[in-house]
Design a protein around this motif. Structure first.
Motif, PDB file in Angstrom:
ATOM      1  N   TYR A 111       0.835  -1.204   0.000  1.00  0.00           N
ATOM      2  CA  TYR A 111       0.000   0.000   0.000  1.00  0.00           C
ATOM      3  C   TYR A 111       0.868   1.252   0.000  1.00  0.00           C
ATOM      4  CZ  TYR A 111      -4.171  -2.734   1.407  1.00  0.00           C
ATOM      5  OH  TYR A 111      -5.220  -3.619   1.471  1.00  0.00           O
ATOM      6  N   MET A 112       2.077   1.127   0.572  1.00  0.00           N
ATOM      7  CA  MET A 112       2.924   2.307   0.776  1.00  0.00           C
ATOM      8  C   MET A 112       3.768   2.663  -0.444  1.00  0.00           C
ATOM      9  SD  MET A 112       1.788   2.754   3.733  1.00  0.00           S
ATOM     10  CE  MET A 112       2.711   4.214   4.219  1.00  0.00           C
ATOM     11  N   GLU A 113       3.649   1.911  -1.512  1.00  0.00           N
ATOM     12  CA  GLU A 113       4.490   2.171  -2.686  1.00  0.00           C
ATOM     13  C   GLU A 113       4.289   3.587  -3.235  1.00  0.00           C
ATOM     14  OE1 GLU A 113       5.587   0.312  -7.085  1.00  0.00           O
ATOM     15  OE2 GLU A 113       4.410  -0.856  -5.654  1.00  0.00           O
ATOM     16  N   HIS A 114       3.053   4.062  -3.207  1.00  0.00           N
ATOM     17  CA  HIS A 114       2.753   5.397  -3.735  1.00  0.00           C
ATOM     18  C   HIS A 114       2.500   6.381  -2.599  1.00  0.00           C
ATOM     19  CE1 HIS A 114       2.388   3.954  -7.936  1.00  0.00           C
ATOM     20  NE2 HIS A 114       1.970   2.845  -7.350  1.00  0.00           N
ATOM     21  N   ILE A 115       3.355   6.327  -1.591  1.00  0.00           N
ATOM     22  CA  ILE A 115       3.176   7.167  -0.410  1.00  0.00           C
ATOM     23  C   ILE A 115       3.274   8.648  -0.746  1.00  0.00           C
ATOM     24  CG2 ILE A 115       5.606   7.075   0.218  1.00  0.00           C
ATOM     25  CD1 ILE A 115       4.763   7.218   3.135  1.00  0.00           C
ATOM     26  N   TYR A 116       3.869   8.992  -1.879  1.00  0.00           N
ATOM     27  CA  TYR A 116       3.949  10.404  -2.257  1.00  0.00           C
ATOM     28  C   TYR A 116       2.552  11.030  -2.357  1.00  0.00           C
ATOM     29  CZ  TYR A 116       2.464   9.601  -7.098  1.00  0.00           C
ATOM     30  OH  TYR A 116       1.736   9.291  -8.217  1.00  0.00           O
ATOM     31  N   ALA A 133      -6.210  13.429  -3.712  1.00  0.00           N
ATOM     32  CA  ALA A 133      -4.966  12.700  -3.461  1.00  0.00           C
ATOM     33  C   ALA A 133      -5.232  11.412  -2.689  1.00  0.00           C
ATOM     34  CB  ALA A 133      -3.980  13.584  -2.704  1.00  0.00           C
ATOM     35  N   VAL A 134      -6.150  11.468  -1.714  1.00  0.00           N
ATOM     36  CA  VAL A 134      -6.493  10.271  -0.934  1.00  0.00           C
ATOM     37  C   VAL A 134      -7.166   9.237  -1.829  1.00  0.00           C
ATOM     38  CG1 VAL A 134      -7.903   9.371   0.949  1.00  0.00           C
ATOM     39  CG2 VAL A 134      -6.631  11.501   1.256  1.00  0.00           C
ATOM     40  N   ALA A 135      -8.039   9.680  -2.722  1.00  0.00           N
ATOM     41  CA  ALA A 135      -8.700   8.762  -3.654  1.00  0.00           C
ATOM     42  C   ALA A 135      -7.679   8.084  -4.563  1.00  0.00           C
ATOM     43  CB  ALA A 135      -9.733   9.521  -4.489  1.00  0.00           C
ATOM     44  N   ALA A 136      -6.723   8.864  -5.036  1.00  0.00           N
ATOM     45  CA  ALA A 136      -5.667   8.292  -5.878  1.00  0.00           C
ATOM     46  C   ALA A 136      -4.844   7.276  -5.096  1.00  0.00           C
ATOM     47  CB  ALA A 136      -4.770   9.412  -6.415  1.00  0.00           C
ATOM     48  N   PHE A 137      -4.582   7.574  -3.817  1.00  0.00           N
ATOM     49  CA  PHE A 137      -3.835   6.640  -2.979  1.00  0.00           C
ATOM     50  C   PHE A 137      -4.619   5.343  -2.796  1.00  0.00           C
ATOM     51  CE2 PHE A 137      -2.925   4.920   1.284  1.00  0.00           C
ATOM     52  CZ  PHE A 137      -1.582   4.604   1.110  1.00  0.00           C
ATOM     53  N   ALA A 138      -5.927   5.430  -2.586  1.00  0.00           N
ATOM     54  CA  ALA A 138      -6.751   4.240  -2.408  1.00  0.00           C
ATOM     55  C   ALA A 138      -6.732   3.362  -3.658  1.00  0.00           C
ATOM     56  CB  ALA A 138      -8.184   4.637  -2.053  1.00  0.00           C
ATOM     57  N   VAL A 139      -6.737   3.984  -4.829  1.00  0.00           N
ATOM     58  CA  VAL A 139      -6.671   3.223  -6.078  1.00  0.00           C
ATOM     59  C   VAL A 139      -5.274   2.639  -6.275  1.00  0.00           C
ATOM     60  CG1 VAL A 139      -6.830   3.359  -8.596  1.00  0.00           C
ATOM     61  CG2 VAL A 139      -8.520   4.539  -7.177  1.00  0.00           C
ATOM     62  N   SER A 140      -4.252   3.434  -5.995  1.00  0.00           N
ATOM     63  CA  SER A 140      -2.874   2.964  -6.186  1.00  0.00           C
ATOM     64  C   SER A 140      -2.557   1.781  -5.281  1.00  0.00           C
ATOM     65  CB  SER A 140      -1.886   4.104  -5.907  1.00  0.00           C
ATOM     66  OG  SER A 140      -1.749   4.358  -4.511  1.00  0.00           O
ATOM     67  N   ALA A 141      -3.257   1.675  -4.152  1.00  0.00           N
ATOM     68  CA  ALA A 141      -2.990   0.600  -3.197  1.00  0.00           C
ATOM     69  C   ALA A 141      -3.266  -0.778  -3.778  1.00  0.00           C
ATOM     70  CB  ALA A 141      -3.817   0.808  -1.924  1.00  0.00           C
ATOM     71  N   VAL A 142      -4.151  -0.871  -4.770  1.00  0.00           N
ATOM     72  CA  VAL A 142      -4.445  -2.166  -5.374  1.00  0.00           C
ATOM     73  C   VAL A 142      -3.710  -2.349  -6.702  1.00  0.00           C
ATOM     74  CG1 VAL A 142      -6.704  -2.226  -4.270  1.00  0.00           C
ATOM     75  CG2 VAL A 142      -6.525  -1.370  -6.612  1.00  0.00           C
ATOM     76  N   PHE A 170       8.439   6.965   6.007  1.00  0.00           N
ATOM     77  CA  PHE A 170       7.456   6.255   6.820  1.00  0.00           C
ATOM     78  C   PHE A 170       8.091   5.049   7.500  1.00  0.00           C
ATOM     79  CE2 PHE A 170       7.286   3.685   2.961  1.00  0.00           C
ATOM     80  CZ  PHE A 170       7.107   2.394   3.439  1.00  0.00           C
ATOM     81  N   ARG A 171       7.393   4.552   8.529  1.00  0.00           N
ATOM     82  CA  ARG A 171       7.708   3.242   9.080  1.00  0.00           C
ATOM     83  C   ARG A 171       6.399   2.485   9.268  1.00  0.00           C
ATOM     84  NH1 ARG A 171      10.139   4.542  15.116  1.00  0.00           N
ATOM     85  NH2 ARG A 171       8.238   5.344  16.109  1.00  0.00           N
ATOM     86  N   PHE A 172       6.483   1.149   9.235  1.00  0.00           N
ATOM     87  CA  PHE A 172       5.300   0.301   9.097  1.00  0.00           C
ATOM     88  C   PHE A 172       5.478  -0.942   9.950  1.00  0.00           C
ATOM     89  CE2 PHE A 172       2.720  -2.958   7.124  1.00  0.00           C
ATOM     90  CZ  PHE A 172       1.657  -2.317   6.517  1.00  0.00           C
ATOM     91  N   ILE A 173       4.405  -1.371  10.634  1.00  0.00           N
ATOM     92  CA  ILE A 173       4.430  -2.608  11.398  1.00  0.00           C
ATOM     93  C   ILE A 173       3.098  -3.320  11.202  1.00  0.00           C
ATOM     94  CG2 ILE A 173       3.816  -1.263  13.454  1.00  0.00           C
ATOM     95  CD1 ILE A 173       5.497  -4.733  13.395  1.00  0.00           C
ATOM     96  N   SER A 174       3.134  -4.639  11.042  1.00  0.00           N
ATOM     97  CA  SER A 174       1.916  -5.428  10.908  1.00  0.00           C
ATOM     98  C   SER A 174       2.060  -6.717  11.711  1.00  0.00           C
ATOM     99  CB  SER A 174       1.610  -5.745   9.438  1.00  0.00           C
ATOM    100  OG  SER A 174       2.701  -6.420   8.833  1.00  0.00           O
ATOM    101  N   GLU A 175       0.927  -7.305  12.062  1.00  0.00           N
ATOM    102  CA  GLU A 175       0.908  -8.532  12.853  1.00  0.00           C
ATOM    103  C   GLU A 175      -0.293  -9.374  12.438  1.00  0.00           C
ATOM    104  OE1 GLU A 175       0.593  -9.999  17.572  1.00  0.00           O
ATOM    105  OE2 GLU A 175       0.427  -7.875  17.042  1.00  0.00           O
TER     106      GLU A 175
END
Length: 480
Positions: A111-116, A133-142, A170-175
């Motif tokens: 999801y973070m690939e297009h963090i710009y 910009a948020v809409a574009a980010f939501a689309v870019s995430a897939v 950024f930094r990212f953590i998942s579990e």
């Protein structure tokens, strides 16, 4: 060049000369653990003959996998799936040949690939431009899923993944917080404390005879701290076709509604199903509206690009199109790309198949993939770097991190037989641990996330408990 300093940057992903002031304390904590000095001069050269350190001190990540993709041509998925029609697939064990060498937790990180686009949203004073910009980010995430027909590894219960990219901010953590049903929770924050991005995902997989469908469940939340805004949405449905015979192909469909909980504005995006003759394949159309009216129309393809224009222009164009008016195919120009995407240095110049409406503004364009992508499971450059494990990295990673999974590691290195045996061993170890807990009546406790209520939607969600980057991993479970 100082070898200790080089080791510090390679392990942490931090550039010690250009570290974010807001997160310098985290840098010092890791440095103290490794007995390193985080403030040294910039470096050039390579770490262990593999990772190149650029002149500005930023680490350059790998550009290829250790071994090419294993051929699936001699394997039939039908022999496994024919007994599973209409069933939920999370409990079905698939041969490793149908996997890609990434955990689902790492796939979420893409999801973070297009963090710009998040950075662009943070920088805009106009709420409409922020929503665009948020809409574009939501689309870019897939978008990274395009042509990615390999199945990511199911995370083991308690498995984690962390990623710090100072170059991207950024930094990212998942579990993996639940095994049945499978639920993955994630949390990311800007190194300049400008945003928080978090959520939990538990897709429900079903096999329908010729296709596998992943129904999205779970809420995604983006908070823009400077603007005191929060946006929430859910991903579209993903479907892989021709799993029995023919070339595998993927589509996304369904309605995605992005809500700005501060202003009440909404963006409704319709990921269109392919339809007859593939006319609607990959198409996305939608609009942004406030409480009274539509403010703009968004259109494009999730595999290519996204544009926006005002509603009147869009309706006029569509009426003309129905009357057989001339359609203008987009020919991307360097000037348009530069003017709309100054933050993204690696935006490609590719020919789109989107019908361009004159006067539209470019919101996003997909990144070019590396030339050898087809031999690397169709990974993007960002995805190629996610499982990178350099010498000494184990010293600071949580013992539950995906990079340490022996089945994924062996698959990435081309050792398919070993990878398959390790996958079976890990799954059996997980089953044995579950039986032991049931026998002793001991409940599983998540480490970094807890179940709660999303403060914006009021629905059940998994929330970050904090503390991961303090790096106290003494009570992490032994899952590998």
């Amino acid at each position: 060049m100082n070898s200790e300093e080089e080791f510090y940057d390679a392990v942490t992903g931090f550039d010690s000369d250009n570290s974010s002031g807001d997160f310098s304390e985290a840098n010092h904590k890791v440095a103290e653990m490794l007995d390193l000095d985080p403030h040294q001069s910039s470096r050039t050269g390579k770490h262990n003959g593999e990772t190149e350190i650029q002149e500005n001190g930023i680490k350059r990540h790998r550009t290829s996998l250790p071994a090419p993709m294993f051929s699936r041509s001699d394997f039939s998925v039908w022999s496994i799936l024919k007994k599973c029609i209409g069933l939920e697939l999370s409990k079905i064990t698939m041969p490793i040949v149908f996997n890609e060498p990434l955990s689902f937790l790492q796939r979420i990180t893409e999801y973070m690939e297009h963090i710009y686009l998040i950075n662009k949203a943070c920088s805009h004073a106009d709420p409409l431009e922020r929503m665009q910009a948020v809409a574009a980010f939501a689309v870019s995430a897939v978008a990274s899923q395009w042509e990615r027909t390999g199945k990511p590894f199911n995370p083991l219960l308690g498995e984690t993944y962390e990623l710090t990219r100072e170059d991207l901010g950024f930094r990212f953590i998942s579990e993996q917080v639940s095994h049945h049903p499978p639920i993955s929770a994630f949390y990311s924050e800007g190194l300049n404390k400008d945003f928080i991005f978090h959520g939990s995902i538990y897709p429900k997989l079903k096999f329908w005879g010729k296709s596998i469908e992943a129904e999205p469940r779970g809420t995604i939340t983006l908070e823009l701290l400077k603007h005191n805004e929060a946006y929430t949405w859910t991903n579209p449905t993903c479907c892989v076709h021709n799993v029995i015979i023919g070339k595998l192909w993927l589509e996304q469909y369904g309605t995605v509604e992005i809500v700005n909980h501060s202003t009440g504005d909404k963006c409704v995006l319709n990921f269109k199903p392919c339809g007859l003759f593939g006319k609607e394949l990959h198409r996305v159309e939608g609009y942004i509206q406030d409480k009274k009216k539509k403010l703009c129309v968004i259109y494009g393809k999730w595999t290519e690009c996204l544009w926006c224009t005002d509603p009147t222009t869009y309706e006029t164009y569509k009426k003309n199109e129905k009357r057989g008016g001339e359609q203008k195919k987009l020919k991307p120009s360097e000037d348009v790309i530069k003017s709309e995407n100054d933050e993204a240095d690696d935006m490609p110049e590719v020919q789109d198949t989107v019908q361009f409406i004159p006067g539209s503004k470019l919101l996003w364009r997909i990144n070019c993939r590396p030339p050898n992508s087809s031999q690397m499971y169709n990974f993007t450059s960002f995805a190629v770097s996610l499982n990178e494990l350099e010498k000494g990295m184990e010293a600071i990673l949580a013992p539950t991190d995906c990079r340490l999974r022996p089945d994924i590691r062996n698959m990435e290195n081309g050792n398919m037989d070993v990878a398959s045996k390790e996958k079976e061993r890990l799954e059996e170890k997980q089953r044995a641990a579950r039986k032991e807990r049931a026998k002793d009546e001991v409940e599983w406790h998540t480490r970094w996330f807890h179940q709660g209520t999303n403060p914006y939607t009021g629905t059940s969600d998994w929330l970050y408990s904090g503390g991961y980057f303090d790096r106290n991993f003494s009570d992490c479970p032994d899952i590998y």
